[in-house]
Design a protein around this motif. Sequence first.
Motif, PDB file in Angstrom:
ATOM      1  N   ILE A  29       0.843  -1.208   0.000  1.00 13.20           N
ATOM      2  CA  ILE A  29       0.000   0.000   0.000  1.00 13.20           C
ATOM      3  C   ILE A  29       0.875   1.254   0.000  1.00 13.20           C
ATOM      4  N   LEU A  30       1.946   1.214   0.813  1.00 10.17           N
ATOM      5  CA  LEU A  30       2.868   2.355   0.851  1.00 10.17           C
ATOM      6  C   LEU A  30       3.482   2.609  -0.517  1.00 10.17           C
ATOM      7  N   TYR A  31       3.860   1.560  -1.206  1.00  7.99           N
ATOM      8  CA  TYR A  31       4.472   1.755  -2.524  1.00  7.99           C
ATOM      9  C   TYR A  31       3.456   2.283  -3.538  1.00  7.99           C
ATOM     10  N   LEU A  32       2.230   1.843  -3.449  1.00  8.53           N
ATOM     11  CA  LEU A  32       1.199   2.371  -4.352  1.00  8.53           C
ATOM     12  C   LEU A  32       0.975   3.864  -4.121  1.00  8.53           C
ATOM     13  N   ILE A  33       0.999   4.282  -2.862  1.00  8.07           N
ATOM     14  CA  ILE A  33       0.872   5.714  -2.556  1.00  8.07           C
ATOM     15  C   ILE A  33       2.073   6.482  -3.116  1.00  8.07           C
ATOM     16  N   TYR A  34       3.263   5.913  -2.910  1.00  3.08           N
ATOM     17  CA  TYR A  34       4.495   6.527  -3.427  1.00  3.08           C
ATOM     18  C   TYR A  34       4.441   6.664  -4.947  1.00  3.08           C
ATOM     19  N   ALA A  35       4.028   5.594  -5.622  1.00  2.00           N
ATOM     20  CA  ALA A  35       3.962   5.622  -7.084  1.00  2.00           C
ATOM     21  C   ALA A  35       2.905   6.614  -7.576  1.00  2.00           C
ATOM     22  N   SER A  36       1.789   6.727  -6.862  1.00  2.00           N
ATOM     23  CA  SER A  36       0.722   7.647  -7.271  1.00  2.00           C
ATOM     24  C   SER A  36       1.185   9.095  -7.200  1.00  2.00           C
ATOM     25  N   PHE A  37       1.819   9.461  -6.090  1.00  2.00           N
ATOM     26  CA  PHE A  37       2.298  10.837  -5.951  1.00  2.00           C
ATOM     27  C   PHE A  37       3.417  11.124  -6.954  1.00  2.00           C
ATOM     28  N   SER A  38       4.263  10.148  -7.206  1.00  2.00           N
ATOM     29  CA  SER A  38       5.340  10.341  -8.177  1.00  2.00           C
ATOM     30  C   SER A  38       4.781  10.571  -9.571  1.00  2.00           C
ATOM     31  N   PHE A  39       3.799   9.756  -9.946  1.00  2.00           N
ATOM     32  CA  PHE A  39       3.189   9.902 -11.265  1.00  2.00           C
ATOM     33  C   PHE A  39       2.465  11.236 -11.384  1.00  2.00           C
ATOM     34  N   MET A  40       1.785  11.638 -10.315  1.00  2.00           N
ATOM     35  CA  MET A  40       1.083  12.922 -10.340  1.00  2.00           C
ATOM     36  C   MET A  40       2.066  14.078 -10.506  1.00  2.00           C
ATOM     37  N   GLY A  41       3.222  13.990  -9.838  1.00  2.00           N
ATOM     38  CA  GLY A  41       4.222  15.038  -9.974  1.00  2.00           C
ATOM     39  C   GLY A  41       4.858  15.076 -11.343  1.00  2.00           C
ATOM     40  N   CYS A  42       5.077  13.907 -11.940  1.00  2.00           N
ATOM     41  CA  CYS A  42       5.696  13.855 -13.270  1.00  2.00           C
ATOM     42  C   CYS A  42       4.821  14.505 -14.336  1.00  2.00           C
ATOM     43  N   LEU A  43       3.524  14.580 -14.087  1.00  2.00           N
ATOM     44  CA  LEU A  43       2.606  15.217 -15.049  1.00  2.00           C
ATOM     45  C   LEU A  43       2.600  16.729 -14.915  1.00  2.00           C
ATOM     46  N   GLN A  44       3.272  17.270 -13.899  1.00  2.00           N
ATOM     47  CA  GLN A  44       3.241  18.711 -13.640  1.00  2.00           C
ATOM     48  C   GLN A  44       4.615  19.352 -13.752  1.00  2.00           C
ATOM     49  N   ILE A  45       5.531  18.715 -14.475  1.00  2.00           N
ATOM     50  CA  ILE A  45       6.892  19.236 -14.586  1.00  2.00           C
ATOM     51  C   ILE A  45       6.878  20.581 -15.297  1.00  2.00           C
ATOM     52  N   SER A  46       7.633  21.526 -14.760  1.00  2.00           N
ATOM     53  CA  SER A  46       7.755  22.851 -15.380  1.00  2.00           C
ATOM     54  C   SER A  46       9.227  23.221 -15.433  1.00  2.00           C
ATOM     55  N   ASP A  47       9.627  23.882 -16.534  1.00  2.00           N
ATOM     56  CA  ASP A  47      11.031  24.265 -16.653  1.00  2.00           C
ATOM     57  C   ASP A  47      11.298  25.504 -15.813  1.00  2.00           C
ATOM     58  N   GLY A  48      12.537  25.602 -15.335  1.00  2.00           N
ATOM     59  CA  GLY A  48      12.927  26.717 -14.480  1.00  2.00           C
ATOM     60  C   GLY A  48      13.851  27.674 -15.191  1.00  2.00           C
ATOM     61  N   ALA A  49      13.365  28.306 -16.259  1.00  2.00           N
ATOM     62  CA  ALA A  49      14.208  29.208 -17.031  1.00  2.00           C
ATOM     63  C   ALA A  49      14.532  30.493 -16.284  1.00  2.00           C
ATOM     64  N   SER A  50      13.812  30.777 -15.211  1.00  2.00           N
ATOM     65  CA  SER A  50      14.043  32.018 -14.468  1.00  2.00           C
ATOM     66  C   SER A  50      15.382  31.957 -13.748  1.00  2.00           C
ATOM     67  N   ILE A  51      16.174  32.997 -13.918  1.00  2.00           N
ATOM     68  CA  ILE A  51      17.484  33.074 -13.285  1.00  2.00           C
ATOM     69  C   ILE A  51      17.357  33.222 -11.777  1.00  2.00           C
ATOM     70  N   ILE A  52      16.180  33.599 -11.290  1.00  2.00           N
ATOM     71  CA  ILE A  52      15.965  33.803  -9.855  1.00  2.00           C
ATOM     72  C   ILE A  52      16.193  32.504  -9.086  1.00  2.00           C
ATOM     73  N   ASN A  53      15.980  31.357  -9.721  1.00  2.00           N
ATOM     74  CA  ASN A  53      16.157  30.067  -9.047  1.00  2.00           C
ATOM     75  C   ASN A  53      17.595  29.809  -8.618  1.00  2.00           C
ATOM     76  N   LEU A  54      18.539  30.586  -9.125  1.00  2.00           N
ATOM     77  CA  LEU A  54      19.952  30.352  -8.825  1.00  2.00           C
ATOM     78  C   LEU A  54      20.559  31.425  -7.927  1.00  2.00           C
ATOM     79  N   LEU A  55      19.753  32.382  -7.464  1.00  2.00           N
ATOM     80  CA  LEU A  55      20.281  33.512  -6.706  1.00  2.00           C
ATOM     81  C   LEU A  55      20.051  33.336  -5.215  1.00  2.00           C
ATOM     82  N   ALA A  56      20.826  34.088  -4.437  1.00  2.00           N
ATOM     83  CA  ALA A  56      20.616  34.121  -2.995  1.00  2.00           C
ATOM     84  C   ALA A  56      19.236  34.703  -2.709  1.00  2.00           C
ATOM     85  N   SER A  57      18.483  34.055  -1.839  1.00  2.00           N
ATOM     86  CA  SER A  57      17.067  34.409  -1.664  1.00  2.00           C
ATOM     87  C   SER A  57      16.865  35.763  -1.002  1.00  2.00           C
TER      88      SER A  57
END
Length: 904
Positions: free
Chosen positions: A527-555
């Motif tokens: 059951i734990l692995y099915l939950i893990y796989a479900s959340f992983s699959f859900m996240g893989c469908l929402q991938i977004s590129d991080g072209a913003s240079i802000i992702n690499l700067l001091a916050s």
Amino acid sequence: MCFLRRPGAPASWIGRRMLRQVLRRGLQSFCHRLGLCVSRHPVFFLTVPAVLTITFGLSALNRFQIEGDLERLVAPSHSLAKIERSLASSLFPLDQSKSQLYSDLHTPGRYGRVILLSSPGDNILLQAEGILQTHRAVLEMKVNHKGYNYTFSHLCVLRNQDKKCVLDDIISVLEDLRQAAVSNKTTARVQVRYPNTKLKDGRNSFIGHQLGGVVEVPNSKDQRVKSARAIQITYYLQTYGSATQDLIGEKWENEFCKLMRKLQDEHQDLQLYFLASFSLWRDFHKTSILARSKVLVSLVLILTTATLSSSMKDCLRSKPFLGLLGVLTVCISIATAAGIIFITDGKYNSTLLGIPFFAMGHGTKGVFELLSGWRRTKENLPFKDRVADAYSDVMVTYTMTSSLYFITFGMGASPFTNIEAVKIFCQNMCVSILLNYFYIFSFFGSCLVFAGQLEQNRYHSIFCCKIPSAEYLDRKPVWFQTVMSDGHQQTSHHETNPYQHHFIQHFLREHYNEWITNIYVKPFVVILYLIYASFSFMGCLQISDGASIINLLASDSPSVSYAMVQQKYFSNYSPVIGFYVYEPLEYWNSSVQEDLQRLCSGFTTVSWVEQYYQFLKVSNISANNKTDFISVLQSSFLKKPEFQHFRNDIIFSKAGDENNIIASRLYLVARTSRDNQKEVIEILDKLRPLSLSKSIRFIVFNPSFVFTDHYSLSVTVPVLIAGFGVLLVLILTFILVIHPLGNFWLILSVTSIELGVLGLMTLWNVDMDCISILCLIYTLNFAIDHCAPLLYTFVLATEHTRTQCIKRSLQEHGTAILQNITSFLIGLVPLLFVPSNLTFTLFKCLLLSGCCTLLHCFVILPVFLTFFPPSKKHHKKKKRAKRKEREEIECIEIQENPDHVTTV
């Protein structure tokens, strides 16, 4: 060596199996000889790495350089936008047109930019006097260079028509508002429209990026402004390609930043956010400065964890110093790699901050595996043979995993990688892995030899003194017995391996192995692995590129604060896109005019063509042919003050008495939402195909396109590398593992971990930038590093049941896996306290890599392997056959010698 053919097994299968066994035994024999060589010459293998570290480490201090070109690092190396920039610059120099080609954070050349934000509920247009005072302070600011004082008027970009400094049109609007306030007129008499407004000199100006937080007058047809929250002003500097001019410009930018900080303290009713051309680079490098102390704390934590986890109550067999020396071995290998990189003219950048953590995660795995291999050897053997046996047991797998590290990061360093920061990181990582491997089997191997010699001669593992006899200890106090005990009281006569008393191994053997293989626990693991796989699959469908240079700067840097305010108040319109027509065009032709209107539909345009058509219509002038069109354009339209600035947008050529328009430009601005990064990329992808399909030949360009163009391709890089890596795993392990299903399980495990990290990090708001890409490459190798020994031992085990085989696997490799992952995760904790977006991304991705790998090694694989192939029945049948054969032999012996029974 004798191979028995299984009934029904083809000869080719027997041949492949024989080949795999021969190759595996050959590699083990080579590693055994390597271990013997190290054990016989420990001083040599200890000295050579130390000399290399001193030589290259000192060289690194003298040749240390920082990469200063941020575009080279994070912008795609091969992109159409760079070609378009060259073509656009050849037609219309970008240095002269950067004031029109507005870009959020990537304006070329030197400049200073400030956002003035009013308090909530206030109208910043009513504070025109205070804003103009700030503006005058910038204009009057002086910079001294070699005894000469330079102001903005000496350094600014000049307009071609009147040779005055290029200033934002919002300054003219503020001047009109101030004059209206001085003459006691209401501000309503000065009508400000948005995004296009009419200036006092008659020009129609786009101020969509200069006025923010706009509230329009209700039911206003001409889009009049009721109030606004923010104003953005940019001061553009000229460089002329001169080093001296660039130095003066840099000094001016530094003074500009100091002035803005000073004015921020003086203006209580306005908030000032400022940016200069060097701000992004400085805040990018600031991460390394902020992380220095935290990396040292991380090293101390790893040293402490490795030392404690290598300790035992048994003062003879405890190896705390080996855990400590193992971590130091990895550290000096990293220092040597850094020296080699800097000697070969390499430069440092903040993305390389991840190399110590990547190399440590792999290096300490080899250290702990060698310690576990030492514990599995027979105590009655000489220490040199024990070292050789440990090498034979461990170094085959460690060599394979190190090879995979080198191959996957070598692929990342290939010319196919389109982001220079990723390529540089992978190159440095390859050097680190090679040196890491060399230092583990040489430097740490020598330390293991000396520790083994001390153990064989019964010296204390900490104090290096002779351990007293049992009779002597019995006469001493309890505390002395505790400190000097070698485990003789705990070790029974029937126990063959005294290392079983190691606290991690004892916990796994006595408690965890029985619990995880319990039949009542397995359903919950599924059951734990099915939950893990479900959340992983859900996240893989929402991938977004991080072209913003802000992702690499001091916050907590000024650049991030500026970008957040800019995104909130000035994201209604996209960056100004230059639309360059680079071939002669019949502008007077009605079909061409319709094509231009179609291309520009949906955009707010700043266009000489549109203004000229309106001029002809208002003036009731007919220009339906080339001669009339160009004649009126040159003699009438471009000479009017409100249209003179369009001269910079048209290139004329003269052939005899005939004038031609060979190139022109106009500007397009699209309405966007707050998150306009994706929309800008969509606009670019929409306009480019039209430049090939339409009769009008044009290119589109904005400086930000250089950073965003084809950035989404970087998302596929880790997927490709992971695919190639898995394929290489299949090829390499096929010749090393006896059972082919071992390859299958390894591929499944690594794929599950990789997709899990990818999906979960997306759900944790981690974009696909260069740091997360590198972490995904590392996750692939980290998973192989820990799953491969576990699976190989399971496949090769000869116990009767799968449960017994997985227990043996956990007992042999569980200690090293748990030691390494625990040290790795504890070492990541200080990164959480570095105020930087880069380190936050690094922490999140590596934390997920460690946790997912730990979950698979200790929870998922031990359960799934108990009820999925490979089967262990043939081992049971072989043992039964051997037992039956032995019983038959004993019966024959008894029949031949009846007196034997009497003797027994």
